[in-house]
Structure formats: C-alpha cells, structure tokens
Design a protein around this motif. Sequence first.
Motif, PDB file in Angstrom:
ATOM      1  N   GLU A 102       3.131   5.276  -6.347  1.00  0.00           N
ATOM      2  CA  GLU A 102       4.383   5.479  -7.090  1.00  0.00           C
ATOM      3  C   GLU A 102       4.643   4.346  -8.069  1.00  0.00           C
ATOM      4  O   GLU A 102       5.252   4.564  -9.123  1.00  0.00           O
ATOM      5  CB  GLU A 102       5.541   5.647  -6.106  1.00  0.00           C
ATOM      6  N   SER A 103       4.169   3.142  -7.734  1.00  0.00           N
ATOM      7  CA  SER A 103       4.381   2.030  -8.664  1.00  0.00           C
ATOM      8  C   SER A 103       3.606   2.249  -9.961  1.00  0.00           C
ATOM      9  O   SER A 103       3.862   1.606 -10.972  1.00  0.00           O
ATOM     10  CB  SER A 103       3.953   0.709  -8.015  1.00  0.00           C
ATOM     11  N   CYS A 104       2.641   3.147  -9.926  1.00  0.00           N
ATOM     12  CA  CYS A 104       1.869   3.473 -11.124  1.00  0.00           C
ATOM     13  C   CYS A 104       2.326   4.791 -11.728  1.00  0.00           C
ATOM     14  O   CYS A 104       1.605   5.389 -12.546  1.00  0.00           O
ATOM     15  CB  CYS A 104       0.385   3.548 -10.779  1.00  0.00           C
ATOM     16  N   GLY A 105       3.490   5.259 -11.324  1.00  0.00           N
ATOM     17  CA  GLY A 105       4.051   6.450 -11.937  1.00  0.00           C
ATOM     18  C   GLY A 105       3.555   7.754 -11.351  1.00  0.00           C
ATOM     19  O   GLY A 105       3.841   8.826 -11.882  1.00  0.00           O
ATOM     20  N   LEU A 106       2.818   7.676 -10.247  1.00  0.00           N
ATOM     21  CA  LEU A 106       2.334   8.911  -9.624  1.00  0.00           C
ATOM     22  C   LEU A 106       3.423   9.518  -8.747  1.00  0.00           C
ATOM     23  O   LEU A 106       4.327   8.827  -8.278  1.00  0.00           O
ATOM     24  CB  LEU A 106       1.076   8.627  -8.798  1.00  0.00           C
ATOM     25  N   GLU A 107       3.301  10.812  -8.537  1.00  0.00           N
ATOM     26  CA  GLU A 107       4.270  11.518  -7.697  1.00  0.00           C
ATOM     27  C   GLU A 107       3.995  11.189  -6.226  1.00  0.00           C
ATOM     28  O   GLU A 107       2.856  10.890  -5.863  1.00  0.00           O
ATOM     29  CB  GLU A 107       4.123  13.030  -7.893  1.00  0.00           C
ATOM     30  N   PRO A 108       5.030  11.311  -5.403  1.00  0.00           N
ATOM     31  CA  PRO A 108       4.789  11.135  -3.961  1.00  0.00           C
ATOM     32  C   PRO A 108       3.706  12.099  -3.486  1.00  0.00           C
ATOM     33  O   PRO A 108       3.687  13.261  -3.890  1.00  0.00           O
ATOM     34  CB  PRO A 108       6.139  11.490  -3.331  1.00  0.00           C
ATOM     35  N   GLY A 109       2.817  11.603  -2.675  1.00  0.00           N
ATOM     36  CA  GLY A 109       1.734  12.447  -2.175  1.00  0.00           C
ATOM     37  C   GLY A 109       0.467  12.336  -2.999  1.00  0.00           C
ATOM     38  O   GLY A 109      -0.608  12.708  -2.523  1.00  0.00           O
ATOM     39  N   GLN A 110       0.587  11.838  -4.233  1.00  0.00           N
ATOM     40  CA  GLN A 110      -0.621  11.640  -5.025  1.00  0.00           C
ATOM     41  C   GLN A 110      -1.250  10.299  -4.674  1.00  0.00           C
ATOM     42  O   GLN A 110      -0.567   9.374  -4.246  1.00  0.00           O
ATOM     43  CB  GLN A 110      -0.289  11.670  -6.518  1.00  0.00           C
ATOM     44  N   ILE A 158       0.828  -1.208   0.000  1.00  0.00           N
ATOM     45  CA  ILE A 158       0.000   0.000   0.000  1.00  0.00           C
ATOM     46  C   ILE A 158       0.862   1.259   0.000  1.00  0.00           C
ATOM     47  O   ILE A 158       0.501   2.257  -0.642  1.00  0.00           O
ATOM     48  CB  ILE A 158      -0.977  -0.025   1.216  1.00  0.00           C
ATOM     49  N   GLU A 159       2.019   1.196   0.663  1.00  0.00           N
ATOM     50  CA  GLU A 159       2.862   2.390   0.739  1.00  0.00           C
ATOM     51  C   GLU A 159       3.412   2.780  -0.630  1.00  0.00           C
ATOM     52  O   GLU A 159       3.677   3.951  -0.893  1.00  0.00           O
ATOM     53  CB  GLU A 159       4.040   2.170   1.697  1.00  0.00           C
ATOM     54  N   GLY A 160       3.588   1.788  -1.507  1.00  0.00           N
ATOM     55  CA  GLY A 160       4.223   2.060  -2.793  1.00  0.00           C
ATOM     56  C   GLY A 160       3.265   2.024  -3.965  1.00  0.00           C
ATOM     57  O   GLY A 160       3.697   2.138  -5.128  1.00  0.00           O
ATOM     58  N   LEU A 161       1.990   1.866  -3.678  1.00  0.00           N
ATOM     59  CA  LEU A 161       1.026   1.664  -4.765  1.00  0.00           C
ATOM     60  C   LEU A 161       1.023   2.818  -5.762  1.00  0.00           C
ATOM     61  O   LEU A 161       1.152   2.621  -6.981  1.00  0.00           O
ATOM     62  CB  LEU A 161      -0.381   1.470  -4.187  1.00  0.00           C
ATOM     63  N   GLY A 166      -1.799   3.543   4.064  1.00  0.00           N
ATOM     64  CA  GLY A 166      -1.073   2.716   5.036  1.00  0.00           C
ATOM     65  C   GLY A 166      -0.311   3.530   6.057  1.00  0.00           C
ATOM     66  O   GLY A 166       0.439   2.980   6.850  1.00  0.00           O
ATOM     67  N   ALA A 167      -0.508   4.847   6.034  1.00  0.00           N
ATOM     68  CA  ALA A 167       0.255   5.702   6.952  1.00  0.00           C
ATOM     69  C   ALA A 167      -0.381   5.812   8.332  1.00  0.00           C
ATOM     70  O   ALA A 167       0.270   6.266   9.272  1.00  0.00           O
ATOM     71  CB  ALA A 167       0.426   7.094   6.338  1.00  0.00           C
ATOM     72  N   ALA A 168      -1.655   5.434   8.455  1.00  0.00           N
ATOM     73  CA  ALA A 168      -2.292   5.464   9.778  1.00  0.00           C
ATOM     74  C   ALA A 168      -1.621   4.400  10.640  1.00  0.00           C
ATOM     75  O   ALA A 168      -1.617   3.221  10.296  1.00  0.00           O
ATOM     76  CB  ALA A 168      -3.786   5.178   9.640  1.00  0.00           C
ATOM     77  N   ARG A 169      -1.054   4.815  11.750  1.00  0.00           N
ATOM     78  CA  ARG A 169      -0.266   3.888  12.566  1.00  0.00           C
ATOM     79  C   ARG A 169      -1.134   3.327  13.678  1.00  0.00           C
ATOM     80  O   ARG A 169      -1.502   4.031  14.615  1.00  0.00           O
ATOM     81  CB  ARG A 169       0.971   4.610  13.111  1.00  0.00           C
ATOM     82  N   PHE A 170      -1.466   2.057  13.556  1.00  0.00           N
ATOM     83  CA  PHE A 170      -2.219   1.355  14.592  1.00  0.00           C
ATOM     84  C   PHE A 170      -1.235   0.842  15.644  1.00  0.00           C
ATOM     85  O   PHE A 170      -0.013   0.824  15.409  1.00  0.00           O
ATOM     86  CB  PHE A 170      -3.015   0.204  13.979  1.00  0.00           C
ATOM     87  N   ALA A 171      -1.755   0.394  16.778  1.00  0.00           N
ATOM     88  CA  ALA A 171      -0.888   0.062  17.919  1.00  0.00           C
ATOM     89  C   ALA A 171       0.238  -0.882  17.532  1.00  0.00           C
ATOM     90  O   ALA A 171       1.413  -0.642  17.835  1.00  0.00           O
ATOM     91  CB  ALA A 171      -1.730  -0.548  19.046  1.00  0.00           C
ATOM     92  N   ALA A 172      -0.098  -1.964  16.832  1.00  0.00           N
ATOM     93  CA  ALA A 172       0.905  -2.994  16.539  1.00  0.00           C
ATOM     94  C   ALA A 172       1.880  -2.559  15.455  1.00  0.00           C
ATOM     95  O   ALA A 172       2.800  -3.305  15.117  1.00  0.00           O
ATOM     96  CB  ALA A 172       0.208  -4.302  16.134  1.00  0.00           C
TER      97      ALA A 172
END
Lengths: 172, 758
Positions: free
Chosen positions: A82-90, A77-80, B42-48
């Motif tokens: 950007e993996s599609c060519g979007l800028e960070p924050g998009q 989820i963190e890289g989704l 995925g940036a919401a930080r849950f306890a674990a």
Amino acid sequence: MSIPVALTINGRRHALVLDDPRVTLLDLLRERLDLTGTKKGCDRGQCGACTVLLDGRRVNACLALAVSHDGADIVTIEGLAESCGLEPGQLHPVQSAFIDHDAFQCGFCTPGQIMSAVGLLREARSDPNLDDDPERVRELMSGNLCRCGAYLGITEAILDASARLRDAGAEA
Amino acid sequence: MPDTIPTALPAALPALAPGHVRHGSSIGQPLTRRDGALKVTGAARFAADNHPPGMLHAVMAVASIAHGRVQSLDIAAARAHPGVVEVMTSSNAPKLARHPDQTGQPFTYKLDLLQDDRVRYANQPIAVVIAETLEAATEGALLLRPTYAAEPSSTSLDQAERFVPDTVGVGSPPNETSGDVAAGLADADSRIEATYDTAPQYHNAMEPHAVVARWDGDRLFLDTPSQGLSMAQARIAGLFGIDAADIHIESPFLGGGFGSKGAVWAPQVLGIMAARLVGRPVKLVTRREQMFGPVGHRAPTRQTLRLGADRDGHLTAVDHHTLTASSTFDDFFEPSGRVSHTLYETPNLRTTHEAVRLDTGTPFFMRAPGEASGSAALESAVDELAEACGMDPLAFRIANYAEQEPKSGKPFTSKKLRDCYARGAERFGWASRPLQPRTLRDEAGLLVGWGMGTASFPALMMQATARATLHADGTGLIELGAHDMGQGAWTAFAQIGADGLGLDAAAVELRIGNSALPNAGMAGGSAHTATAGSAIHDAATAAIRALADLATGDERSALFGAGNQGVVARDGRLHRKDDEQRSERYADILARAGRASLSADGKAAPNAANQAQYAAHAHGAVFAEVKIHPTLGQIRVTRLVGAFAAGAIINPRLVTSQYYGGMIWGVSFALHEHALHDPRTGRVMNANFAEYRVPVNADIPDMEAILVEEDDPYVNALGVKGVGEIGITGTVGAIANAVWHATGIRVRRLPITLERLL
C-alpha cells in the motif's frame, strides 16, 4: 514516565505515549502495535529479520529506540504494497518475485529480506548498476541471514523484480 | 493422467509387490508455495506473534558457569523493578508431576526446570522474570546478578574420560564389524589413516524457541513451534500431570527447525510453568545467545578412518572410529560411523564409537545427525585414498560402487547413484580436472580446486495418520497434525491429497500444524513427506473407495454395477474403467446419498517385509569448486553442483530449494560453523550471529541441483524417499577435497579456516 512519540507507520499516524524509554522500534511494532510481520531473530542487529524502512532507508528495527525517531515515517512488511500505491491484497513486485523464485522456506527471515530488498532497489536510484549485478546484490543483501539457505532464490527474485520494475518504468 | 483407484488391498500383500501409485496431475508439478502470500506479507503468524489478552512477558536468566550451583539471586532487586510481576526460581517454581530428569518416552530428554539449584551447562535457565512488559522482564533478569559455587568443567573432547555408549543415534549399536578389518588393511596395496575433527554446532533456526502459554483450569493452550506435536503433548502432559488431550498446541509455521524443535525444551516448559505461577498467559522467547545450550546442538566429533585398497583401487577395508560427546547427565551420541555402512563396497568393515561426557547441554538431532559429520570424514578419507592409489576421486568411487548395502548385503530399493555421478560430473565439467593438486589458477591468480563427494541419507518411514473428507460441494479436505518448518508441507501435502482425491489442488483444503488433528508423527529424519504423505494418500484412497461404494451399489448411478475396482477418480468425478463416458460427479453421488460429506481415515507405517529384504537410501553426488588466495588463504566456494536421486519428487520447485538449503549447510559445516567454548569457564564464547558464523548471501556461489529421476517401487506407496538432509552429506567432503586440490594441503579439522592454509 511518559514520552510522547509521533510515528507514521504504513501511512497511518500514531500519536503514542510510551511509558518506557527502552522500547525498541521492533518491540513497539511487535508487542504494542500488533505489527508482528517484522521478526526478531537476534535483537542485536546481526540477522536482519527486523528490517523495516525508516524514512525510506532500511534499518534494523531492533537497534532503533522508538523514542529516538519521533516524527519518522516507517514502512513495515504489512504496509509495503500500500505504501507503493497498490490496493489491499495486491503484492509488491518484490513480494511476488519472492514467491515465484521460491526465495524462502520457513519464511521467518522473509519480511526482513523483502524490506531489505526494497531498500536496496531504492538505493539503486542513485547507483544505477547496483540492482542488476548479482555480486552486488548478494553483497548488499548480506545483512539478512537465511538459515534455510534460500539465498539463490532471494538474489534471483531481486534481480527479477528490479528488471520488471525497470521495464515498467516504475520504482520500488 | 488420472488416478487409478487402488483396489481393495489383499489381506497379505506379497512382500515385494510394487505398491507404487501412478502420479496424478498435482504430484510432480512445481507449484509455488500455498503459504507464500502469507509469508511475503507478514501475515503468517509464528508462535511469538501471538498476544492473548492479559499476556505477560517472561525472560529467562541463564547460567554463566558450566558446572556448579547457584548460590544467590537478587530476587528483591528484580521484584522491585517497575513492571515486574513475579520472579520464578527454584524456591517458588511450580512442582511438577514428573521429575524432568525422568524420561523414558521416545525423544524425551532431561530438562532443567528450576527444580533445584544445580548448574549442568552454561546458558542453563536459572530463573524466569515475569513482567507486564518485555523491557521490564529483560531488565529484571539482569538485576538478578547470580552468584555461583562453580566447579571445574569440561567442554572439549580432550578433557574427559572415554567410554563406549550403549547405543548411538536412535538405538544403533556402537560397534559393528563384518569381515576382518586388520587382515583387509594388511592385504592392502595402498592405505591411509587420518583423523578428522568436526566442530560443535548449534541449530540456530532463525526463529528462536518460543512459547505463548495460557492455562484454563487444567487445560493448556500453547503456541509453540514443534516438529512433533503429539510427542510434545505427551511430554508436557507427563510433566504437568494432565491429560494430553487437554493440551492444545498451535504450530502452523515453524521458523526453521533442523531437528531442534523435535523435542520440547526447557524454555518452552518454563513459559508454561510461569503462566501457571502467575495465573495469566505468558510469552517466553529465548534470546539468541540462550539458544547455545538448552535447545540442543550437534556434538563435536573426532573420527579416525583407516582405509585400504588393492592395486586396482578396490577397497579392502574400511575402519571408521568416532569419538563424540554427550552431556554429563543425558545420552545422545552422534552416530557418525553409520554412513560407512551404506556407501562403498568393502569385504571388511568396522565402525566403532566412543564418547566423553561434557558440561554442555545435551546434543540432539541436527540436520543429518551422524550422516553430516560421518560423511565429512568418510568422503575426505576416500579422497585421500584415491590420491594414494593415483586415481581420479570419481573413478575411485565408481570402482567401489556398492551394488548391495555393504553392511547388510541387502539390495537397495532403488539406487540411481551412477546417474548422479554422471550427470553431476558432466554438468560440472569434472572430466577436465587435473589429478595433481595446486595446478589450477584463475585469471586473477587465485588457486582453484575441484572436489567431490557422495551424498547419501537413509529413506525412513515412520508412523502417521490422516483424515480425508469429500464435501458435497465437490471440494476436499485433508487433515493431519503435520508440520511445515519450511520444507513445504503446506504445498506438497495438498498436492498429495489432491491426487488421492482426484481433485485439483485448488479444490483441496489442507489443515495441518495443530495438535487436535490426527497424529502425523514427527517431521524428522527426512521422512515427513514419505510418512505423512503416505497417510494422506491412504486416507484419500479410502475416501474415494467409500464414495465408489455409494455409487456402484446404487442402481440410480451411472456407475451401478461397476464394482469398487471398476472405477477411477478424476477431476471430481468417478468414471467407469470399462466405459470412460459413464461417470458421475462426487457432488451428485453424495447428494443422492443424502450426505453432506464423507470422511475416511488413513495411516502409514514402515513396511516391515520390505525393510527386511531391502535397504532404502537416497543418493547423490556433489561437485565443488573453491578459489583460494595463495598468500592470504581466503577461501571461497565458487561453484556447487549436486545431483540427487531420491525417489518420486512431489514438487520439484520445493525439492530444489531443499537441496540448495542442504548444500548451503554443507558450505557452513565445511567453512563456517564452530561453537567455541572457553576452556576456563565452559561458556560458548561466540553465542551470537556475528561470531558464530553461518553463510550470508555473499558466501553462496552459483549452485545447481539436478533432480535425477528415480522410480522406487518399495519405499512406500508414493515412492518418496525424502530430501531434507541429504544435501549436507557429500557437500562437506566435496569442499574439503576441493581445498586440498587447490592447495595440496589436507585440512582435517572442520571448519576449514584460512589460518589452517598458511
């Protein structure tokens, strides 16, 4: 024991040496690489909270041993976006559709739902009617539990994102 | 619409004075979630998700018997496993300042914290293995290979001796009577007696109970999901003999709670004990199967209803008996009868409760505790009596509409249930429903049934505090230790704060989910928005009043002389009421006063005078369609329409989601959830998400939630009743009644599964 494992995660190559063959892909991401967006809900492939894209396919990361996937390409989820060519924050269209359709409440299953949805949209490339039929979307999203009961929003968000992507001539 | 600055309140409010504030520009808007971007990335930080430096992993070993003693554990084998740092058992667990069976504080329950070798229920923690890695801790826990001296166990309502509990729910009397039920039944022209069974259920929030614990001397830092931060602090402080103020809990997001995170449970305390034992930070996360025991559940019920009606279909008596269960060692009794106190007009009303003690974990508040199970039985029984009277189930309910609360005789603060019935029925197409069962089929030959139920849930107020700040840069800040378990506190509370401060929501920062903030009570009883929201409103109002004092008392201000009551706050400015052109920016008022900021505290509490005179409930009507295979019995809910009236709606987008979620819990209650105990061992046989069934996406039909407008001047200053639990009530009965309408078969054991239709 030291086991070398090379993984590309969110576009970045990781040359890892694991001290333990029991490490699941999920626990590797969460406990060793601080990629905690991927969640653990059951640890036995029954809830889908840990869904990631592994070589483009959606999988339950809790059922994948890291050492079994040497050389794999993984998107979480963190890289989704950007993996599609979007800028960070998009946001990826599926991510923004989830917000628009209130497709989550607590948000714990959400990363898995979104990765599963993106996987579903990619499966639709070879099965063209898959992503505009609500019944099929519901069926194909049924490996991802949501205890809050955001299923309507999830289905609507996927159909909406799919339509938006199609209109834009883009792929998920 | 501008906010009006409420005038300074008179010392003694007229008891029934409408305290309702007008809605400003944020309340009522369907804003998307302010935490949305965090949650979809995925940036919401849950306890674990936390991982302080030097952290170890802890894994619990749990009992595989339901009653007895642990005889042996192979501690040496676990210790010998590479990476294992320590094994915590009853022989070396830190001694506690207060025995964990010594309760007494509100919402505290007895806990099993390795203080002895007894086993009181299956899945009770019996040891904790602490290791450098999660893999080593998990393996270490397996290597313990416990042996037991097992004793016989009882896990079913049939297996134990009945008694009458002292209280049910939160301090309610077990037995209450008004009128003469026997006479009412004897006088009836139609009567029914039916017994309904509801299954044991486990909350199963998607996020397992988890704690990341770190000690610094006698100060304790925790990441753990909590629906009640202040109560959690107090409980932990008592157990460890430390000052509650030295316990700092972070709980910005809960991955679902549904009641189960309203108390501190054994796994969380064991994580804290483990951290103390090894002198390093420890993370302990329950495994899914370990959530079937030590973290609460909804007890099974067996409810017998005897109802009578005269020839016009008016109820002559309601007799609602509940048999439920608590654990062998502690008290929580599902108050299923209470829903009968409030719903239908009857001259003769009796509710009684009995209980048994079972070798299970202690039951607990689970989404609509009492109301969900009670409504399931009552709404089914009402449907059966309507049938006996030859009446349409909706017409029967309207014939028995309660203009006053039946048990107390009090008027309602507001009750738009008739509108709910009408709008829900119209949307569903109820008018074309045939009275007789097993008359509808779809084009594929499936049996079609339509059923309905009334939804209701008390509108509670608890206690909370909050702090509001205006900054010299024109922004606002709202702070309170409130809890977002998915209901949308991050968004709704900012909306309430924005309106109170006369600012755009985007200019208001909200801080919640942290025990250092003002005590916001608990997120429970569908009362958090009403209670914490009222505290926010009170604090913001006080801040604006203080700001107005600065301006109106300063002859350099355009507002000089207007008096505190003579100004309104809007868009970051105070305006004179008698001349809207004369206004001043908050920033300018603060700057001239040489203030960087201005803060005020607020609080909320039940209004005893209003509660003495009024009954407060949210209401709704739920309509369900099911389709059933005539030979295979496969049941699907194909349509659900709910219409709800719950006072003021802070955010209709989020409230709609709450109703959907509740109705889906209703589907789950009616057709899916059932924890099965093995009668030989007392263990839950289906303690996993494959076999403990909850609805998946494909189980959920087309749904609609209609928000019926309701203006309630008495419940609280905001007019908010709460929406988190009402969706389950009504829905369960609606589905059960639709199953009857489709098949002609009354299934009185929930969940309704296909074998019961064959």
